[in-house]
Scaffold this motif. Structure first.
Motif, PDB file in Angstrom:
ATOM      1  N   GLY A 141       0.821  -1.203   0.000  1.00 37.44           N
ATOM      2  CA  GLY A 141       0.000   0.000   0.000  1.00 37.44           C
ATOM      3  C   GLY A 141       0.860   1.260   0.000  1.00 37.44           C
ATOM      4  O   GLY A 141       2.098   1.177   0.011  1.00 37.44           O
ATOM      5  N   GLY A 175       1.352   2.084  -3.830  1.00 36.02           N
ATOM      6  CA  GLY A 175       2.187   1.082  -3.178  1.00 36.02           C
ATOM      7  C   GLY A 175       3.271   0.544  -4.099  1.00 36.02           C
ATOM      8  O   GLY A 175       4.229  -0.088  -3.633  1.00 36.02           O
ATOM      9  N   ILE A 235      -6.445  -0.523  -1.240  1.00 37.48           N
ATOM     10  CA  ILE A 235      -6.016  -1.772  -0.591  1.00 37.48           C
ATOM     11  C   ILE A 235      -7.152  -2.784  -0.580  1.00 37.48           C
ATOM     12  O   ILE A 235      -6.948  -3.976  -0.797  1.00 37.48           O
ATOM     13  CB  ILE A 235      -5.475  -1.489   0.828  1.00 37.48           C
ATOM     14  CG1 ILE A 235      -4.063  -0.885   0.717  1.00 37.48           C
ATOM     15  CG2 ILE A 235      -5.456  -2.758   1.674  1.00 37.48           C
ATOM     16  CD1 ILE A 235      -3.366  -0.631   2.029  1.00 37.48           C
ATOM     17  N   ALA A 238       0.327  -0.157   5.035  1.00 36.74           N
ATOM     18  CA  ALA A 238      -1.088  -0.010   5.383  1.00 36.74           C
ATOM     19  C   ALA A 238      -1.279   0.726   6.702  1.00 36.74           C
ATOM     20  O   ALA A 238      -2.402   0.933   7.138  1.00 36.74           O
ATOM     21  CB  ALA A 238      -1.745  -1.387   5.473  1.00 36.74           C
ATOM     22  N   ASN A 264      -8.254   0.028   7.292  1.00 39.05           N
ATOM     23  CA  ASN A 264      -7.651  -1.296   7.150  1.00 39.05           C
ATOM     24  C   ASN A 264      -7.996  -2.215   8.318  1.00 39.05           C
ATOM     25  O   ASN A 264      -8.172  -3.418   8.137  1.00 39.05           O
ATOM     26  CB  ASN A 264      -6.141  -1.156   6.968  1.00 39.05           C
ATOM     27  CG  ASN A 264      -5.805  -0.581   5.598  1.00 39.05           C
ATOM     28  OD1 ASN A 264      -6.476  -0.873   4.604  1.00 39.05           O
ATOM     29  ND2 ASN A 264      -4.792   0.273   5.529  1.00 39.05           N
TER      30      ASN A 264
END
Lengths: 216, 216
Positions: free
Chosen positions: B8, B34, B76, B96, B107
């Protein structure tokens, strides 16, 4: 409204974004190693609270009251508890995000528990302003915090309404297992957010580099 | 077990802690920006997924498949969805955590939703390893992640038991509004954590400076 400012020990390399000018009626509490952050930001605390396991520097002022920590309580939790004893119901906390993620999550869970008791807490760092709201409405003005994101801290939040946002919602049921409310923006002068039932986490944020468009 | 690695776009100044050597059966997916992280870590991705709003660099290899993003999904989340289509049920995600806190919380909420569907996700950065567990037992070995912390992602987690930890628990009910489970340590060779009902967030972490005792 009178405010209790708390300084925690999370890593905060840069302090120029910290603008605290406490009034007579305000209080400043350092949670253990947060004393270093307050000092770097040029703030003189009224209280030091914690077990002082991470505050090895000699404290150079007189008004220190060390509080014996209860087992199971984090230093920031102890600082908030002390502020409540002093009569405060509104807290702004620096040094509570970043570094160890367990500390950040502990502070979010503290927000959830405290808002149920009428205690309003805001966590602030250079990129983020994090608070909780319950069964109420708030206004979000246009500012250099470009984004606002909403997350349900209860299993669901019912009756979530967003007006004046780039992504409006009406009477929506937000759940805590799908991140729907990320990266909204204030479309007009201000946005209005309300929730009828449940506890909403409200995060206003900005990118590290203002000209960079957000992406996650 | 075959693993899908995802990169990410969260800020990751230092990449020496990233050790990924994908097997033939593994996959590497970059979520939009990412890609820069994967490249800095010396990893060649199999897929690029996202709306490419934050990936301005020219992509210098051939196996790129751009996925049109669904509205409301984060990059993500899109990457994980793509990995699921490829047959993966185990994900390790870099980039992340950190930076914008709304991304980190999104997340965590994704972990909660995915574990309900049998998808195991771990978020990794230099100081933290974050995963979720539901109605099961895990072992936590002694390692350079000195601490482990447990948080209830459901309103309560019932039957939480910790063996071999500095702070043991037996059949405890952990709630999501009081951060009780912070900064435990593995007391023996390994600790065992189990939960009978509910979803536990398990965070293994270390201090930025190994000789510094933890404090929050």
């Amino acid at each position: 409204m009178k405010t209790c400012y708390i300084f925690g020990a999370a890593p905060t390399p840069e302090v120029s974004w910290i603008h605290v000018a406490p009034d007579e009626e305000d209080a400043v509490i350092c949670a253990d190693g947060g004393y270093q952050l307050a000092r770097r930001a040029g703030i003189k605390p009224d209280w030091l609270v914690g077990d002082f396991d991470s505050n090895r520097e000699t404290v150079d002022f007189d008004q220190v009251i060390r509080v014996k920590p209860e087992k199971d309580d984090t230093d920031i939790y102890l600082a908030v508890s002390h502020g409540r004893k002093l009569g405060y119901t509104r807290f702004v906390i620096y040094g509570a995000l970043g570094g160890r993620f367990d500390h950040s999550i502990a502070n979010v869970q503290m927000l959830k528990g405290m808002i149920k008791e009428g205690i309003q807490i805001t966590l602030l760092d250079a990129q983020n302003e994090v608070t909780a709201m319950m069964d109420t409405s708030i206004e979000i003005p246009k500012s250099d915090f470009r984004y606002f994101s909403l997350f349900s801290l209860t299993e669901v939040c019912e009756g979530v309404t967003i007006k004046g946002g780039a992504y409006p919602l009406t009477d929506y049921t937000l759940t805590s297992d799908f991140p729907l409310g990320v990266s909204n923006e204030v479309a007009e002068e201000k946005a209005a957010v309300s929730v009828k039932k449940g506890i909403l986490l409200v995060i206003r944020s900005k990118d590290a580099h203002p000209n960079e468009k957000s992406s996650i």
